[in-house]
Scaffold this motif. Structure first.
Motif, PDB file in Angstrom:
ATOM      1  N   THR A  33       0.813  -1.215   0.000  1.00  0.00           N
ATOM      2  CA  THR A  33       0.000   0.000   0.000  1.00  0.00           C
ATOM      3  C   THR A  33       0.847   1.265   0.000  1.00  0.00           C
ATOM      4  O   THR A  33       1.977   1.266   0.492  1.00  0.00           O
ATOM      5  N   PHE A  35      -0.649   3.895   1.365  1.00  0.00           N
ATOM      6  CA  PHE A  35      -1.294   4.603   2.482  1.00  0.00           C
ATOM      7  C   PHE A  35      -0.422   4.533   3.741  1.00  0.00           C
ATOM      8  O   PHE A  35      -0.161   3.447   4.248  1.00  0.00           O
ATOM      9  N   ALA A  37       0.263   4.435   7.488  1.00  0.00           N
ATOM     10  CA  ALA A  37      -0.530   4.033   8.652  1.00  0.00           C
ATOM     11  C   ALA A  37      -0.200   4.943   9.829  1.00  0.00           C
ATOM     12  O   ALA A  37       0.978   5.218  10.099  1.00  0.00           O
ATOM     13  N   GLY A  44      -3.105   8.745   9.874  1.00  0.00           N
ATOM     14  CA  GLY A  44      -3.201   7.789   8.773  1.00  0.00           C
ATOM     15  C   GLY A  44      -3.771   8.458   7.531  1.00  0.00           C
ATOM     16  O   GLY A  44      -4.533   9.419   7.614  1.00  0.00           O
ATOM     17  N   VAL A  59     -11.701   5.423   1.846  1.00  0.00           N
ATOM     18  CA  VAL A  59     -10.925   5.052   3.045  1.00  0.00           C
ATOM     19  C   VAL A  59     -10.843   6.271   3.962  1.00  0.00           C
ATOM     20  O   VAL A  59     -10.369   7.335   3.559  1.00  0.00           O
ATOM     21  N   THR A  62      -6.117   5.031   8.073  1.00  0.00           N
ATOM     22  CA  THR A  62      -5.240   3.887   7.873  1.00  0.00           C
ATOM     23  C   THR A  62      -4.487   3.638   9.162  1.00  0.00           C
ATOM     24  O   THR A  62      -3.898   4.569   9.725  1.00  0.00           O
ATOM     25  N   HIS A  73      -6.861  -0.571   6.051  1.00  0.00           N
ATOM     26  CA  HIS A  73      -7.538   0.580   5.457  1.00  0.00           C
ATOM     27  C   HIS A  73      -8.954   0.598   6.005  1.00  0.00           C
ATOM     28  O   HIS A  73      -9.731  -0.330   5.750  1.00  0.00           O
TER      29      HIS A  73
END
Ligand SMILES: [Zn+2]
Length: 236
Positions: A33, A35, A37, A44, A59, A62, A73
């Motif tokens: 990912t 994304f 966290a 996130g 989303v 995260t 997510h």
């Protein structure tokens, strides 16, 4: 576990991935990912998971899973459920992420301008703060802003490298150079270097050069207890 693509390239906005698990609450775990966290004071990422039929799952946040190796997510309310094995494209909301990268990198610079022990910090949208263990008052917002700008204007490159605990032990001078002591025990440490300015262990997302931080001001200095000053910065 999830391959954290943001760690090698913070500028990657989208990447194809496979759903490897769905938590009982509906959280989506991908094999890889872009994304970030939530962690280290940085929120996130938000964004969307694009499905092959053209629809999208929004989303809202995260986070790390309980094993700290998978990245979850968290969908916004009322999103369609995803199936394990499904192929998606994870696309983060860059308009939210990039200012966080600018603030995060600016906080590294703030820790250089104020070379005192840091007791906490956090990053918001367009702003951020660090808490310093300092007794004396008399910090001046305008003066600190000017010092920050001088570092931004140097347009210094920001880079990172991984070193092992053994390499760290073999180079005691490195720890002395660093503004923060690296955590031990995981076998390796990610060092973030702002060329000629700062070196510290960090897992966050940074801009490539300090010039990308752009306009930033020290917006507030608060007294938090006898031996603590909270210094806030804001992007201009
Ligand atoms: Zn950092």
């Amino acid at each position: 576990m999830t391959e954290p693509l943001f760690r090698d390239d913070a500028y990657l906005r989208a990447a194809p991935a496979t759903v490897i698990a769905v938590t009982p609450e509906g959280g989506v775990v991908l094999d890889r990912t872009v994304f970030y966290a939530q962690g280290g004071g940085q929120p996130g990422d938000v964004g969307r998971l694009l499905r092959q039929d053209g629809s999208a799952i929004q989303v809202a946040n995260t986070v790390y899973g309980p094993d700290r190796a998978s990245i979850v997510h968290v969908p916004a309310p009322d999103q369609a459920p995803l199936q394990v094995g499904e192929q998606v494209t994870a696309e983060l909301d860059w308009e939210r992420r990039f200012p966080r990268m600018r603030v995060h990198t600016a906080l590294h610079l703030l820790s250089v301008v104020l070379p005192y022990p840091v007791t906490g910090g956090s990053i918001g949208d367009g702003d951020g703060r660090l808490d310093f263990d300092i007794q004396e008052a008399g910090l001046d917002k305008a003066e600190l802003t000017e010092k920050l700008h001088a570092l931004v204007d140097r347009d210094a490159p920001v880079s990172f490298r991984w070193i092992t605990d053994e390499e760290l032990d073999a180079n005691p001078g490195l720890v002395k150079t660093m503004s923060v002591k690296p955590p031990r025990g995981s076998g390796r440490v990610r060092l973030v270097e702002i060329d000629g300015i700062d070196l510290q262990p960090c897992g966050g997302t940074h801009v490539r050069r300090t010039g990308e931080i752009g306009q930033v001001v020290v917006s507030d200095i608060e007294k938090k207890g006898k031996q603590n000053r909270r210094v806030r910065i804001r992007l201009g």
